[in-house]
Design a protein around this motif. Structure first.
Motif, PDB file in Angstrom:
ATOM      1  N   ASP A 275      -6.089  -0.254   9.276  1.00 57.51           N
ATOM      2  CA  ASP A 275      -4.944  -0.352  10.194  1.00 57.51           C
ATOM      3  C   ASP A 275      -4.643  -1.796  10.572  1.00 57.51           C
ATOM      4  N   ASP A 276      -5.704  -2.525  10.869  1.00 56.98           N
ATOM      5  CA  ASP A 276      -5.501  -3.919  11.288  1.00 56.98           C
ATOM      6  C   ASP A 276      -4.910  -4.750  10.149  1.00 56.98           C
ATOM      7  N   GLU A 277      -5.363  -4.499   8.948  1.00 59.51           N
ATOM      8  CA  GLU A 277      -4.855  -5.258   7.799  1.00 59.51           C
ATOM      9  C   GLU A 277      -3.369  -4.965   7.550  1.00 59.51           C
ATOM     10  N   ILE A 278      -2.983  -3.715   7.769  1.00 63.11           N
ATOM     11  CA  ILE A 278      -1.565  -3.359   7.606  1.00 63.11           C
ATOM     12  C   ILE A 278      -0.697  -4.128   8.610  1.00 63.11           C
ATOM     13  N   LEU A 279      -1.187  -4.239   9.840  1.00 60.60           N
ATOM     14  CA  LEU A 279      -0.425  -4.998  10.840  1.00 60.60           C
ATOM     15  C   LEU A 279      -0.334  -6.474  10.443  1.00 60.60           C
ATOM     16  N   ARG A 280      -1.417  -7.006   9.919  1.00 57.17           N
ATOM     17  CA  ARG A 280      -1.395  -8.427   9.498  1.00 57.17           C
ATOM     18  C   ARG A 280      -0.412  -8.631   8.340  1.00 57.17           C
ATOM     19  N   LEU A 281      -0.388  -7.710   7.399  1.00 63.07           N
ATOM     20  CA  LEU A 281       0.558  -7.810   6.273  1.00 63.07           C
ATOM     21  C   LEU A 281       1.994  -7.748   6.775  1.00 63.07           C
ATOM     22  N   GLY A 282       2.223  -6.846   7.748  1.00 60.52           N
ATOM     23  CA  GLY A 282       3.562  -6.706   8.308  1.00 60.52           C
ATOM     24  C   GLY A 282       3.998  -7.968   9.040  1.00 60.52           C
ATOM     25  N   ARG A 283       3.094  -8.523   9.838  1.00 61.96           N
ATOM     26  CA  ARG A 283       3.437  -9.757  10.573  1.00 61.96           C
ATOM     27  C   ARG A 283       3.749 -10.895   9.611  1.00 61.96           C
ATOM     28  N   SER A 300      -6.883   5.774  -8.290  1.00 58.49           N
ATOM     29  CA  SER A 300      -7.199   4.618  -7.436  1.00 58.49           C
ATOM     30  C   SER A 300      -7.027   4.903  -5.955  1.00 58.49           C
ATOM     31  N   GLY A 301      -6.110   5.801  -5.608  1.00 53.78           N
ATOM     32  CA  GLY A 301      -5.835   6.085  -4.201  1.00 53.78           C
ATOM     33  C   GLY A 301      -4.344   6.075  -3.955  1.00 53.78           C
ATOM     34  N   MET A 302      -3.970   6.056  -2.663  1.00 55.02           N
ATOM     35  CA  MET A 302      -2.566   6.224  -2.299  1.00 55.02           C
ATOM     36  C   MET A 302      -2.143   5.140  -1.313  1.00 55.02           C
ATOM     37  N   CYS A 303      -1.106   4.412  -1.676  1.00 49.52           N
ATOM     38  CA  CYS A 303      -0.590   3.336  -0.815  1.00 49.52           C
ATOM     39  C   CYS A 303      -0.051   3.914   0.500  1.00 49.52           C
ATOM     40  N   ARG A 304      -0.325   3.223   1.608  1.00 52.20           N
ATOM     41  CA  ARG A 304       0.147   3.690   2.919  1.00 52.20           C
ATOM     42  C   ARG A 304       1.539   3.111   3.180  1.00 52.20           C
ATOM     43  N   THR A 305       2.485   3.603   2.390  1.00 48.25           N
ATOM     44  CA  THR A 305       3.834   3.029   2.365  1.00 48.25           C
ATOM     45  C   THR A 305       4.519   2.994   3.737  1.00 48.25           C
ATOM     46  N   LEU A 306       4.483   4.117   4.438  1.00 42.90           N
ATOM     47  CA  LEU A 306       5.267   4.197   5.678  1.00 42.90           C
ATOM     48  C   LEU A 306       4.676   3.317   6.769  1.00 42.90           C
ATOM     49  N   GLU A 307       3.335   3.249   6.843  1.00 44.81           N
ATOM     50  CA  GLU A 307       2.719   2.359   7.835  1.00 44.81           C
ATOM     51  C   GLU A 307       3.034   0.902   7.509  1.00 44.81           C
TER      52      GLU A 307
END
Ligand SMILES: [Zn+2]
Length: 450
Positions: A275-283, A300-307
């Protein structure tokens, strides 16, 4: 069409932009006007194209590919594997790639993308072996000949098995060679501003195939020449474990430490972020190229596109390389994104409109562009038109939704910068049968080198 002539793409069956229900007017290489439903263009037009049997979309934008991998599609020794064993199986084949093979692979992949409605293609070429030095030059020439808009990235691998990396030594280059060639390519080919047909970005391959020094120096070079940065990141848990072991940190911390966490960067995959990394990417405004088919094929997994989007990170779509997808069909990839997205999110969140947005405006933002990916006046005249005249569409009520739900896979018409590049479902100025025959022969030759 000359620069002053106007063309009205008139009254499409449906349009991704509801303000252009009456179509769009094009002048030269650009969009001049959106026409409302039932309205006429503000000024008389020189020509019209009757789009009453077509669904009109902005040209699709592919944000990540490896064209050369079309030569190793459905390759038996690499089937049914996860990323690392899949890569180590294929590196030895790819090490023998030569320029003639790459030229055919690039042409085939770009034609395949064009035929699926894609007007801007990105490629990540990182295999430079003895017989293949001028790979990007070769791709620039092919893209120009086809009239497709291309974001070509100078990929690289500098960390071979001798130094703890994953690839064999035969496919790695030293940092100086890579950086000098990167600079040469940017100075020679990179176009700036609205309407650029060829752009160059710098693209060290992944944390497990590139030295820390090359990551840092690439970021400096990209900043000094004002070009974009691209790499694979957070694709698998194996990669996270590798980064913890080798660098003592997670992939995103490594990326940030190398000076890459910025809006100059777009990343392929972007799956294993917390979660924290997603916020950093967004900022930071770092873009993510979501590759649903590849992620499913390799497990491989699933990208958390909407977050990621909610945090402010541009999210685009990509077919990824043809050894892990194994098609280069961006229309098909939209359907894959829709279906995969609904395993994590509600159907009301991953709508067909949301996925079309990823494949157009979102992808354009990943490539740092606002002149493509939409139908706004002033943007480039890049269009994809689909007909619903196959059995799979018969009886469909909502034409726009039908593209994804019924599985559109082939555009009837594609326009790039005001020029038709696909008509009646066929690429212009390309002998498709001959291209496929030569490409298939090249694939056989490459496989036989092992
Ligand atoms: Zn890739």
């Amino acid at each position: 069409m000359t620069d002053t002539r106007t063309l009205w793409i008139r009254n499409p069956l449906a349009c991704a932009d509801s303000d252009a229900a009456g179509g769009v007017v094009i002048q030269g290489t650009r969009l001049l006007e959106k026409v409302a439903a039932g309205a006429q263009p503000r000024q008389a037009v020189d020509d019209t194209f009757d789009a009453s049997r077509h669904v009109l979309l902005p040209g699709l934008v592919n944000t990540h590919h490896h064209f050369y991998q079309t030569l190793t599609r459905a390759y038996s020794p690499a089937l049914n594997k996860e990323l690392f064993p899949w890569l180590t199986t294929l590196y030895d084949v790819w090490a023998n790639l030569d320029e003639a093979q790459l030229a055919l692979a690039s042409e085939l992949a770009m034609v395949e993308l064009l035929m699926s409605g894609c007007t801007t293609v990105a490629d990540h070429h990182y295999v430079f072996s003895g017989a293949l030095r001028d790979a990007i030059d070769c791709q620039v020439e092919t893209a120009r000949r086809l009239g497709v808009r291309a974001s070509l990235t100078r990929g690289s691998m500098s960390l071979g098995q001798d130094d703890g990396g994953l690839p064999p030594q035969s496919v790695v280059q030293d940092e100086r060679t890579i950086l000098d060639d990167s600079q040469r390519l940017v100075e020679r080919y990179h176009q700036r501003g609205d309407g650029a047909m060829t752009t160059i970005a710098l693209a060290p391959c992944s944390p497990f195939s590139v030295s820390r020094e090359l990551m840092q120096e690439s970021a400096r070079l990209a900043e000094s020449h004002d070009v974009r940065l691209h790499t694979h990141l957070a694709e698998t848990e194996d990669e996270t474990d590798y980064c913890q072991r080798l660098f003592g940190m997670r992939p995103l911390d490594y990326l940030a430490e190398c000076g890459w966490l910025s809006n100059r960067t777009w990343l392929a995959h972007g799956i294993h972020f917390n979660d924290d990394e997603i916020l950093r990417l967004g900022r930071a405004g770092t873009g993510i190229a979501h590759c649903p088919s590849s992620n499913m094929v390799l497990g491989s997994g699933m990208c958390r596109t909407l977050e990621l989007e909610a945090a402010g990170a541009p999210v685009g779509l990509a077919v990824d390389g043809s050894a892990s997808n194994d098609h280069s069909n961006l229309a098909n990839e939209m359907r894959q994104a829709l279906l995969l997205g609904r395993l994590r999110y509600s159907p009301g969140e991953v709508t067909h409109q949301a996925v079309i947005r990823w494949a157009t405006r979102g992808s354009a933002r990943c490539l740092g562009r606002d002149d493509i990916g939409g139908l706004e006046p002033g943007q480039q005249a890049d269009l994809a038109l689909f007909r619903l005249d196959e059995p799979r569409f018969s009886g469909a009520e909502n034409p726009l939704a039908a593209l994804l739900l019924c599985g559109a896979h082939r555009a009837d018409r594609v326009m790039v910068a005001g020029r038709w590049r696909v008509t009646d479902g066929k690429p212009c100025d390309v002998d498709l049968d001959s291209l496929m025959a030569r490409h298939d022969q090249a694939a056989r030759r490459l496989r036989s080198t092992l």
